[in-house]
Structure formats: C-alpha cells, structure tokens
Design an enzyme around this catalytic site. Sequence first.
Site, PDB file in Angstrom:
ATOM      1  N   SER A  32      50.344  33.235  38.160  1.00  0.00           N
ATOM      2  CA  SER A  32      50.116  32.671  36.825  1.00  0.00           C
ATOM      3  C   SER A  32      51.196  31.635  36.508  1.00  0.00           C
ATOM      4  O   SER A  32      50.901  30.529  36.037  1.00  0.00           O
ATOM      5  CB  SER A  32      50.118  33.791  35.775  1.00  0.00           C
ATOM      6  OG  SER A  32      50.472  33.327  34.493  1.00  0.00           O
ATOM      7  N   GLU A 173      47.603  49.321  30.603  1.00  0.00           N
ATOM      8  CA  GLU A 173      46.903  48.208  31.262  1.00  0.00           C
ATOM      9  C   GLU A 173      45.649  48.690  31.983  1.00  0.00           C
ATOM     10  O   GLU A 173      45.111  48.008  32.861  1.00  0.00           O
ATOM     11  CB  GLU A 173      47.864  47.516  32.232  1.00  0.00           C
ATOM     12  CG  GLU A 173      49.115  46.971  31.569  1.00  0.00           C
ATOM     13  CD  GLU A 173      48.988  45.535  31.046  1.00  0.00           C
ATOM     14  OE1 GLU A 173      48.351  44.710  31.702  1.00  0.00           O
ATOM     15  OE2 GLU A 173      49.545  45.259  29.955  1.00  0.00           O
ATOM     16  N   HIS A 246      50.939  44.916  38.306  1.00  0.00           N
ATOM     17  CA  HIS A 246      50.073  46.095  38.215  1.00  0.00           C
ATOM     18  C   HIS A 246      50.125  46.797  39.575  1.00  0.00           C
ATOM     19  O   HIS A 246      50.245  46.135  40.611  1.00  0.00           O
ATOM     20  CB  HIS A 246      48.611  45.709  37.941  1.00  0.00           C
ATOM     21  CG  HIS A 246      48.368  45.145  36.582  1.00  0.00           C
ATOM     22  ND1 HIS A 246      47.632  44.005  36.367  1.00  0.00           N
ATOM     23  CD2 HIS A 246      48.746  45.575  35.361  1.00  0.00           C
ATOM     24  CE1 HIS A 246      47.558  43.745  35.070  1.00  0.00           C
ATOM     25  NE2 HIS A 246      48.247  44.682  34.432  1.00  0.00           N
ATOM     26  N   CYS A 365      41.101  43.114  40.793  1.00  0.00           N
ATOM     27  CA  CYS A 365      41.378  42.855  39.373  1.00  0.00           C
ATOM     28  C   CYS A 365      40.083  42.575  38.623  1.00  0.00           C
ATOM     29  O   CYS A 365      39.981  42.824  37.427  1.00  0.00           O
ATOM     30  CB  CYS A 365      42.263  41.634  39.190  1.00  0.00           C
ATOM     31  SG  CYS A 365      43.838  41.723  40.010  1.00  0.00           S
TER      32      CYS A 365
HETATM   33  O1  SUG Z   1      47.348  40.076  33.246  1.00  0.00           O
HETATM   34  N1  SUG Z   1      46.637  36.867  34.539  1.00  0.00           N
HETATM   35  C1  SUG Z   1      46.350  38.292  34.482  1.00  0.00           C
HETATM   36  C2  SUG Z   1      45.940  38.786  35.842  1.00  0.00           C
HETATM   37  C3  SUG Z   1      45.426  40.190  35.797  1.00  0.00           C
HETATM   38  C4  SUG Z   1      45.241  40.777  37.150  1.00  0.00           C
HETATM   39  N2  SUG Z   1      44.777  42.102  37.052  1.00  0.00           N
HETATM   40  C5  SUG Z   1      45.068  43.122  37.876  1.00  0.00           C
HETATM   41  N3  SUG Z   1      46.065  43.069  38.722  1.00  0.00           N
HETATM   42  N4  SUG Z   1      44.389  44.181  37.758  1.00  0.00           N
HETATM   43  C6  SUG Z   1      47.544  39.082  33.940  1.00  0.00           C
HETATM   44  O2  SUG Z   1      48.683  38.701  34.261  1.00  0.00           O
HETATM   45  C7  SUG Z   1      47.084  34.653  33.621  1.00  0.00           C
HETATM   46  C8  SUG Z   1      46.624  33.775  32.496  1.00  0.00           C
HETATM   47  C9  SUG Z   1      47.267  32.418  32.524  1.00  0.00           C
HETATM   48  O3  SUG Z   1      48.415  32.280  32.945  1.00  0.00           O
HETATM   49  O4  SUG Z   1      46.574  31.472  32.094  1.00  0.00           O
HETATM   50  C10 SUG Z   1      46.685  36.127  33.449  1.00  0.00           C
HETATM   51  O5  SUG Z   1      46.415  36.551  32.344  1.00  0.00           O
END
Ligand code: SUG
Length: 441
Positions: A32, A173, A246, A365
């Site tokens: 991210s 989460e 996570h 995810c």
């Molecule tokens: O919560 N990314 C999510 C990714 C979630 C992944 N889920 C699991 N591992 N189960 C988070 O970090 C990034 C959004 C941004 O940067 O625009 C984001 O929300």
Amino acid sequence: MPAASGWREVNFDGLVGPTHNYAGLSAGNKASLSNAKAASNPRAAALQGLAKMKLMLSLGLTQGLLPPQQRPDPRILAQLGLPPSAGIDRVPDDLRSMVMSASAMWTANAATVSPSADTADSRLHITPANLLTIAHRSFEPPQTTAALRAIFGNEDFFAVHEPLPGHACFSDEGAANHNRVVGGHGEPGTHLFVFGRDANDDIGGRFPRRQANLAGRTIADSHGLAPDRVLHLRQSAAAIDAGAFHNDVVAVVNETVVFHHEDAFATSSEVLLEQLRRHVPAAQLVTVTSEQVPLDAAIGTYLFNSQLVTLPDGGMALVAPDNVNDHESTRRYLDQLSAGADHPISSVHTMNLRQSMRNGGGPACLRLRVVMNEQERSALQGNVLLTPALLAELEAWVERHYRDHLTPDDLGDPLLVDESNRALDELTQLLQLGALYPFQR
Ligand code: SUG
C-alpha cells in the site's frame, strides 16, 4: 431435524468497487505504501477478481460474492461534518482518499465466521469486523453489516452480530486473523484466533498490531464456541514488523493442513501441533523455513496469502498470486511443493491479481470463507452464489461501468460518484439485494 448434510466451504469474494485506487493509506502494509499515488485500473481489478472466482467454479467449488460499498458513504461524510451537498470536489485531499477507498473488497476482513457445526445454538455466527486501526477501513462496518444481514438474514440459520465496540482493546480485523482446523468441513473444528496485541501491549512496534486478543476471545464466546476448541495464538512480532499486518499474509489453513512460515506465530510449531492434535488427530503443519523462503520474500510475493481449498476429489489446491514467480525462492518452493507426497496439496494455480496486490491484497484477502451445509445455502438471500451466467453478467456490468484509469486527482471528480452509484444501483438488481445502499433509501 434431519442431520445436516452437503457441507461445503463457500468463498464469498469481495467484488472490487468502481473507485479502486492507490492512496497509500495503510501503515504496516508495504505494498500500500510503496504504490501510493500510482494510477489504478478499477476495470482490470474487478475483472481480475472475477477471473479468480471463475477459476474456483472451474475447480468444482461453490463461489459466493459480496457487493462493493457506496463511496463516499454519506453517513461517514456527515460524521466528518461534510454534508452531501458539499460535493466530493470540496472534500480535503487526505479525507477524500479515505472516504473514496474501495477497501471493502478484501472480505477476509469483513467478518469472523463460525460454522453451525461448532456453535452452541447450531446456527452459523458472523461478527462483522470493526477494523478500527486504520481510518479508511473503519468506515466499512455499517455497510458490511447491512450486506451480511441482507444475505444471511434468515435467523433460523444465521446470527449476524453487531461489530465489537469501537475501542482499541477490541480492535478486530475479522477472518484474516482466524482459522479453523478440522478433519472435514462439516465436523466440529478447532478455532485458531491470532492476535498481535494483548490488553496491556502498545498498539505499535515498528508497525501497528491490528488485532487485539480480547477481540478473538469476545467473538469466540459470543459465537458459543466450546472453550476447549479455541486457541488464541500470538502473531510473531518479527512477522508484523516485516510487513505481515494480518496473519493471513504468513499462514493459511484448510481442514487438516496449516501451511505457514516458521516465523508466523510466536508459539513454536511443536506446541501448536500438539494443541491442534488434541481434537484433530490428522492435523498437520506444512512449515516453510526462512532458509527455504526468507520472510521478506514470503511477504513480498504473498506466498501464504494463497487460497488453500479442498477439491471434489479430496485433494487440495493452492491458488497463489502470480507474484510468486517474481522471486526465486518462492518459485523454487512451489515447484517442489506439488511433487511432495507428505501432504495433500496436489496442485498449484497462479492468478494475476496485481491490481489488488498493489494494495497488499492477495487471493486470500479477497475472500471470506463460510462453511455451510446444504440447508444453509438454500436459506441465503439474494443472487450471490456464482453461476457461469451470473459471472458473464457481472463481467459485462464491469465493462459497462468501470473506468480503466484512476488517479488520486480523479477521486475528486463528482462524475465518478454518479457513475459509481449508477453501477451499484444496477448491481443490486443483478444480485437481487433490494435497497442495500444509503443512496437507495
Ligand atoms: O487493510 N489495503 C488493505 C489490504 C487488506 C488485505 N487483507 C488481508 N490481508 N486479509 C489493508 O491494509 C490499501 C488502501 C490504499 O492504500 O489505498 C488497503 O486498504
């Protein structure tokens, strides 16, 4: 009542929303942060997600889906003191990227689910996650709860709880930190709740510990799980600080198999296996050492964020992101994995999910696992179990409504909001979900 039969795991994938973008909003999520402000392609992202669902169908599995959320959510805007009449172009940049995020697509974070085979009242229990550690994700629970209640609304079979209270000691989460180890999907299982933080721990080491121990304990009790069938395990601090925000970034479970990196848990493999075998004698660990795959490579490629699924012939398939081909150690590991005879993983499939991966969201995810029997599947409401015909309609719907290029500046385009709402309005008809969205009420 006749004995329940036809047990299956149904994966409910999050349909990628029309505002999918890269805003760099998630501390501790390296993908991210490193892709912040890049241009996204929502259309490709949604089609990549649908292609994964199509693969699941072709493997003979039952595939469900959960709808995207309305962005921005007018109730969140109101909480921020921004009346809908202000318009998205008037929302300050930093808030705008939060309220426009399509992050509800990662449905492993939508909720924690306990199959009816394990609960005191023999109903399937679902607790939507409060997601309160990261701001943009904390906006998801009201619409997630509404969607889950629309689909799992039959209270004879399902109980959709309220999210846990909004305090850090309950920070939750969802299924990304929860696994169920079991002889076969419909048998009573042992639940593994994984947490990063205990009551008196700090919220952060190098990166935030998103999951609180009290969250898992509260959910296990409220779902009516037998206390001797529940384990609460601490994530290793090394894994969180290396970017495993996570637990599903470093471990995945299917039935008897725990596929994990040796640094995933603070508990040793020997102790974990001994605890699991108390109730599930066939439980087995497929442990990957740092020598085989360094932790950084595991997190960089999302090797363990694969889906591990039981095929109709009884074998297991691993569905991995094709990023595993980018690193020598993960490529080599998977080449030898399918050849091994000491575990039931009989095939490996790789998928291009790079649009989602750039936000740190891999195959696992994107899905919420729900183990259900046949009666429960027929009690679902809405047209949310995928068929080839629905898949084709959804692909055409994405092609009709989604942009193929979205920059941070585009998030302030009022037309994007109108387009998205039009798309979602049509979607509720395709999925027969009634007036689900705030703009429809
Ligand atoms: O919560 N990314 C999510 C990714 C979630 C992944 N889920 C699991 N591992 N189960 C988070 O970090 C990034 C959004 C941004 O940067 O625009 C984001 O929300």
